[in-house]
Motif scaffolding. Sequence first.
Motif, mmCIF file in Angstrom:
data_model
loop_
_atom_site.group_PDB
_atom_site.id
_atom_site.type_symbol
_atom_site.label_atom_id
_atom_site.label_comp_id
_atom_site.label_asym_id
_atom_site.label_seq_id
_atom_site.Cartn_x
_atom_site.Cartn_y
_atom_site.Cartn_z
ATOM 1 N N GLY A 42 51.093 63.364 44.951
ATOM 2 C CA GLY A 42 52.236 63.693 45.787
ATOM 3 C C GLY A 42 53.107 61.907 45.894
ATOM 4 N N LYS A 43 52.164 60.544 45.096
ATOM 5 C CA LYS A 43 53.053 59.542 45.669
ATOM 6 C C LYS A 43 53.775 58.808 44.163
ATOM 7 C CE LYS A 43 49.711 58.654 49.442
ATOM 8 N NZ LYS A 43 49.136 57.361 50.009
ATOM 9 N N GLU A 44 54.165 57.817 43.817
ATOM 10 C CA GLU A 44 54.454 57.711 43.220
ATOM 11 C C GLU A 44 52.871 56.266 42.771
ATOM 12 O OE1 GLU A 44 58.168 58.656 42.846
ATOM 13 O OE2 GLU A 44 56.873 56.857 41.408
ATOM 14 N N ARG A 45 53.322 56.267 40.974
ATOM 15 C CA ARG A 45 51.734 55.284 40.282
ATOM 16 C C ARG A 45 52.223 53.702 41.169
ATOM 17 N NH1 ARG A 45 51.101 56.164 34.092
ATOM 18 N NH2 ARG A 45 50.965 58.553 34.878
ATOM 19 N N GLU A 46 51.229 53.564 41.731
ATOM 20 C CA GLU A 46 51.293 52.045 41.621
ATOM 21 C C GLU A 46 50.147 51.488 41.032
ATOM 22 O OE1 GLU A 46 49.331 51.860 45.681
ATOM 23 O OE2 GLU A 46 47.827 52.842 45.226
ATOM 24 N N PHE A 47 50.477 49.787 41.095
ATOM 25 C CA PHE A 47 49.509 48.997 40.799
ATOM 26 C C PHE A 47 48.153 48.353 41.189
ATOM 27 C CE2 PHE A 47 48.414 44.104 41.133
ATOM 28 C CZ PHE A 47 47.683 44.151 39.562
ATOM 29 N N VAL A 48 47.136 48.737 40.821
ATOM 30 C CA VAL A 48 45.794 48.119 41.655
ATOM 31 C C VAL A 48 45.397 46.722 41.253
ATOM 32 C CG1 VAL A 48 43.467 48.200 41.999
ATOM 33 C CG2 VAL A 48 45.300 50.532 41.357
ATOM 34 N N THR A 49 45.386 46.299 39.861
ATOM 35 C CA THR A 49 45.157 44.911 39.670
ATOM 36 C C THR A 49 45.535 44.666 38.038
ATOM 37 O OG1 THR A 49 42.740 43.886 39.329
ATOM 38 C CG2 THR A 49 41.987 46.457 38.635
ATOM 39 N N ALA A 50 45.038 43.470 36.976
ATOM 40 C CA ALA A 50 45.681 43.154 35.992
ATOM 41 C C ALA A 50 45.223 41.579 35.881
ATOM 42 C CB ALA A 50 47.008 43.255 35.558
ATOM 43 N N ILE A 51 44.512 41.493 34.462
ATOM 44 C CA ILE A 51 43.552 40.355 34.019
ATOM 45 C C ILE A 51 44.691 39.797 32.855
ATOM 46 C CG2 ILE A 51 42.699 42.386 32.784
ATOM 47 C CD1 ILE A 51 39.877 39.791 33.120
ATOM 48 N N SER A 52 44.764 38.540 33.153
ATOM 49 C CA SER A 52 45.353 38.220 31.489
ATOM 50 C C SER A 52 44.443 38.023 30.197
ATOM 51 C CB SER A 52 46.409 36.417 32.351
ATOM 52 O OG SER A 52 45.830 35.874 32.398
ATOM 53 N N ARG A 53 45.800 37.104 29.442
ATOM 54 C CA ARG A 53 44.863 36.733 28.117
ATOM 55 C C ARG A 53 44.003 35.801 28.312
ATOM 56 N NH1 ARG A 53 49.981 38.024 27.884
ATOM 57 N NH2 ARG A 53 50.942 39.643 25.887
ATOM 58 N N SER A 54 44.137 35.078 29.486
ATOM 59 C CA SER A 54 43.254 33.923 29.813
ATOM 60 C C SER A 54 42.424 34.307 30.362
ATOM 61 C CB SER A 54 43.983 32.321 30.180
ATOM 62 O OG SER A 54 44.277 32.603 31.397
ATOM 63 N N GLY A 55 42.302 35.402 31.505
ATOM 64 C CA GLY A 55 41.423 35.733 32.259
ATOM 65 C C GLY A 55 41.390 35.814 34.212
ATOM 66 N N ASN A 56 42.722 35.427 34.113
ATOM 67 C CA ASN A 56 43.035 35.688 35.104
ATOM 68 C C ASN A 56 43.311 36.533 35.213
ATOM 69 O OD1 ASN A 56 43.273 32.400 35.570
ATOM 70 N ND2 ASN A 56 44.836 32.318 34.466
ATOM 71 N N THR A 57 42.971 36.543 37.299
ATOM 72 C CA THR A 57 42.822 38.546 37.418
ATOM 73 C C THR A 57 43.766 38.593 39.039
ATOM 74 O OG1 THR A 57 41.006 37.560 39.286
ATOM 75 C CG2 THR A 57 40.342 38.321 37.123
ATOM 76 N N TYR A 58 44.633 39.417 39.217
ATOM 77 C CA TYR A 58 45.499 39.657 40.538
ATOM 78 C C TYR A 58 45.233 41.478 40.555
ATOM 79 C CZ TYR A 58 47.317 36.008 37.436
ATOM 80 O OH TYR A 58 47.623 35.113 36.785
ATOM 81 N N TYR A 59 44.914 41.038 42.455
ATOM 82 C CA TYR A 59 44.843 42.738 43.109
ATOM 83 C C TYR A 59 46.086 42.549 43.710
ATOM 84 C CZ TYR A 59 40.494 41.588 40.810
ATOM 85 O OH TYR A 59 39.057 41.160 40.322
ATOM 86 N N ALA A 60 45.812 44.457 43.953
ATOM 87 C CA ALA A 60 47.140 44.368 45.582
ATOM 88 C C ALA A 60 46.064 44.415 46.342
ATOM 89 C CB ALA A 60 47.211 45.973 45.147
ATOM 90 N N GLU A 61 47.141 43.757 47.367
ATOM 91 C CA GLU A 61 46.180 43.853 49.042
ATOM 92 C C GLU A 61 45.193 45.257 49.275
ATOM 93 O OE1 GLU A 61 45.828 40.713 50.123
ATOM 94 O OE2 GLU A 61 46.940 39.676 48.690
ATOM 95 N N SER A 62 45.305 46.258 49.125
ATOM 96 C CA SER A 62 44.590 46.677 49.318
ATOM 97 C C SER A 62 43.476 47.560 48.750
ATOM 98 C CB SER A 62 45.177 48.656 49.248
ATOM 99 O OG SER A 62 45.954 48.784 47.884
ATOM 100 N N VAL A 63 43.131 46.367 47.523
ATOM 101 C CA VAL A 63 41.699 46.505 46.867
ATOM 102 C C VAL A 63 41.147 45.272 46.876
ATOM 103 C CG1 VAL A 63 43.293 48.375 45.765
ATOM 104 C CG2 VAL A 63 42.426 45.902 44.381
ATOM 105 N N LYS A 64 42.236 44.119 47.552
ATOM 106 C CA LYS A 64 40.935 42.656 46.521
ATOM 107 C C LYS A 64 40.108 42.699 47.358
ATOM 108 C CE LYS A 64 42.797 38.122 46.523
ATOM 109 N NZ LYS A 64 43.488 37.317 46.796
ATOM 110 N N GLY A 65 38.838 41.849 47.332
ATOM 111 C CA GLY A 65 37.398 42.066 47.555
ATOM 112 C C GLY A 65 36.577 43.208 47.508
#
Length: 125
Positions: A42-65
């Motif tokens: 019942g929900k939209e597809r949402e972003f969780v995390t991503a990693i760049s070509r150089s290895g930098n990481t990014y997270y949704a606040e709900s999953v960080k840590g």
Amino acid sequence: QVQLVESGGGLVQLGGSLRLSCAASGRTLSRYIMGWFRQAPGKEREFVTAISRSGNTYYAESVKGRLTISRDNAKNTVYLQMNSLKPEDTAIYYCAADYGTYGVPSRHKDDYNDWGLGTQVTVSS
């Protein structure tokens, strides 16, 4: 086009851990920004995390840590280590590849070019 296959989903108890894998074929993964998205009923597809070509990481606040993305270019595989899982983490998890974006990964699903079919993660309370 890169083909992506997710694995590692399943049923886990509150506070438990899982490791999802995304195996790529047809192209070299190092050329792509890689991301994980999830979709609950019942929900939209949402972003969780991503990693760049150089290895930098990014997270949704709900999953960080709690969730950690990594990539092993030698194995052409991306991973999602999931710890301290909560019932609200229950969803189908999708691996995605972005060929066209350079720099900071996008958090929007429409920017990703190729997708796996998903793997179910269920967290029981």
